[in-house]
Design a protein around this motif. Structure first.
Motif, PDB file in Angstrom:
ATOM      1  N   ALA A 108      16.672   2.723   7.406  1.00  0.00           N
ATOM      2  CA  ALA A 108      17.753   3.259   8.237  1.00  0.00           C
ATOM      3  C   ALA A 108      17.220   3.931   9.494  1.00  0.00           C
ATOM      4  N   GLN A 109      15.959   4.390   9.473  1.00  0.00           N
ATOM      5  CA  GLN A 109      15.336   5.002  10.656  1.00  0.00           C
ATOM      6  C   GLN A 109      15.276   4.027  11.826  1.00  0.00           C
ATOM      7  N   LEU A 110      15.269   2.736  11.504  1.00  0.00           N
ATOM      8  CA  LEU A 110      15.158   1.693  12.518  1.00  0.00           C
ATOM      9  C   LEU A 110      16.520   1.242  13.034  1.00  0.00           C
ATOM     10  N   CYS A 111      17.574   1.853  12.508  1.00  0.00           N
ATOM     11  CA  CYS A 111      18.933   1.423  12.814  1.00  0.00           C
ATOM     12  C   CYS A 111      19.748   2.537  13.448  1.00  0.00           C
ATOM     13  N   GLY A 112      20.674   2.142  14.283  1.00  0.00           N
ATOM     14  CA  GLY A 112      21.595   3.089  14.870  1.00  0.00           C
ATOM     15  C   GLY A 112      22.960   2.968  14.213  1.00  0.00           C
ATOM     16  N   ARG A 113      23.586   4.086  14.018  1.00  0.00           N
ATOM     17  CA  ARG A 113      24.932   4.169  13.448  1.00  0.00           C
ATOM     18  C   ARG A 113      25.058   3.361  12.152  1.00  0.00           C
ATOM     19  N   ARG A 114      26.007   2.495  12.041  1.00  0.00           N
ATOM     20  CA  ARG A 114      26.292   1.832  10.764  1.00  0.00           C
ATOM     21  C   ARG A 114      25.535   0.507  10.567  1.00  0.00           C
ATOM     22  N   ALA A 115      24.586   0.213  11.382  1.00  0.00           N
ATOM     23  CA  ALA A 115      23.843  -1.048  11.285  1.00  0.00           C
ATOM     24  C   ALA A 115      22.849  -1.001  10.126  1.00  0.00           C
ATOM     25  N   SER A 116      22.450  -2.194   9.669  1.00  0.00           N
ATOM     26  CA  SER A 116      21.504  -2.295   8.560  1.00  0.00           C
ATOM     27  C   SER A 116      20.825  -3.659   8.575  1.00  0.00           C
ATOM     28  N   PHE A 117      19.638  -3.699   8.004  1.00  0.00           N
ATOM     29  CA  PHE A 117      18.937  -4.965   7.807  1.00  0.00           C
ATOM     30  C   PHE A 117      19.385  -5.656   6.511  1.00  0.00           C
ATOM     31  N   GLU A 118      20.230  -5.022   5.742  1.00  0.00           N
ATOM     32  CA  GLU A 118      20.641  -5.562   4.445  1.00  0.00           C
ATOM     33  C   GLU A 118      21.306  -6.932   4.603  1.00  0.00           C
ATOM     34  N   ALA A 119      20.869  -7.864   3.774  1.00  0.00           N
ATOM     35  CA  ALA A 119      21.420  -9.224   3.694  1.00  0.00           C
ATOM     36  C   ALA A 119      21.310 -10.007   5.004  1.00  0.00           C
ATOM     37  N   LEU A 120      20.363  -9.633   5.852  1.00  0.00           N
ATOM     38  CA  LEU A 120      20.121 -10.393   7.079  1.00  0.00           C
ATOM     39  C   LEU A 120      19.710 -11.808   6.684  1.00  0.00           C
ATOM     40  N   GLU A 121      20.356 -12.794   7.273  1.00  0.00           N
ATOM     41  CA  GLU A 121      20.035 -14.197   6.995  1.00  0.00           C
ATOM     42  C   GLU A 121      19.945 -14.936   8.313  1.00  0.00           C
ATOM     43  N   VAL A 122      18.789 -15.527   8.574  1.00  0.00           N
ATOM     44  CA  VAL A 122      18.554 -16.226   9.840  1.00  0.00           C
ATOM     45  C   VAL A 122      17.974 -17.613   9.577  1.00  0.00           C
ATOM     46  N   ASP A 123      18.345 -18.561  10.443  1.00  0.00           N
ATOM     47  CA  ASP A 123      17.875 -19.940  10.338  1.00  0.00           C
ATOM     48  C   ASP A 123      16.783 -20.201  11.366  1.00  0.00           C
ATOM     49  N   ARG A 124      15.837 -21.064  11.006  1.00  0.00           N
ATOM     50  CA  ARG A 124      14.738 -21.389  11.916  1.00  0.00           C
ATOM     51  C   ARG A 124      15.293 -22.151  13.127  1.00  0.00           C
TER      52      ARG A 124
END
Length: 166
Positions: free
Chosen positions: A127-143
């Motif tokens: 959470a230190q890397l995020c502002g407000r309500r953002a999160s890395f949780e469930a991030l899914e990215v395609d090549r």
């Protein structure tokens, strides 16, 4: 009596029949993906390098070589200052990635050769890397690209280069 004689005759006939060996093993066809990999129609995820540029909508991840390992940068942007941005290291074991984005922000992600998926729950330290309500949780990215140069050129909303190697 005739019935009994017929029954005995039937048993004698059955006993004289040659015995069959064990039932042949049933051959199981490989699943479609395994068959496609074996024929070279689909790249084997185990053989694909993780280096590249990944994205989905405004979410981006870059992976580049750094020494004997890899550097990763991740950026999630929901707009209006609601974003996460971090960089660190990543290592791979099969389809599992060990991602470290900073002090206490380390977790396992999935890699299938074409996509990286972060877990549904990441450590609170992320959470230190995020502002407000953002999160890395469930991030899914395609090549998008296997190019290391394109991965190095990825910029965050703050115009930072998370995959620039020091």
């Amino acid at each position: 009596m005739i019935r009994r004689g017929l029954a005995i005759a039937a048993l004698v006939l059955l006993a004289s029949c040659p015995r069959q060996g064990p039932i042949a093993a049933v051959l199981v066809a490989p699943d479609l993906e395994t068959a496609a990999i074996a024929r070279g129609l689909v790249a084997d995820p185990a053989d694909r390098d993780i280096v590249g540029l990944y994205a989905r909508d405004t979410d981006r991840v870059c992976v580049v070589r750094r020494g004997l390992g890899y550097r990763i940068g991740a950026h999630v942007d929901y707009g209006q200052g609601v974003a996460c941005s971090g960089a660190g290291s990543v290592s791979r074991s099969g389809d599992t990635l060990r991602v470290t984005l900073g002090e206490g922000c380390a977790f396992y992600a999935r890699f299938d050769g074409a996509r990286i998926v972060f877990p549904a729950s990441v450590p609170e330290a992320c959470a230190q890397l995020c502002g407000r309500r953002a999160s890395f949780e469930a991030l899914e990215v395609d090549r998008l690209s296997e190019s290391e140069a394109e991965a190095r050129a990825m910029r965050t909303a703050g115009n930072e280069l998370p995959c620039a190697v020091e």
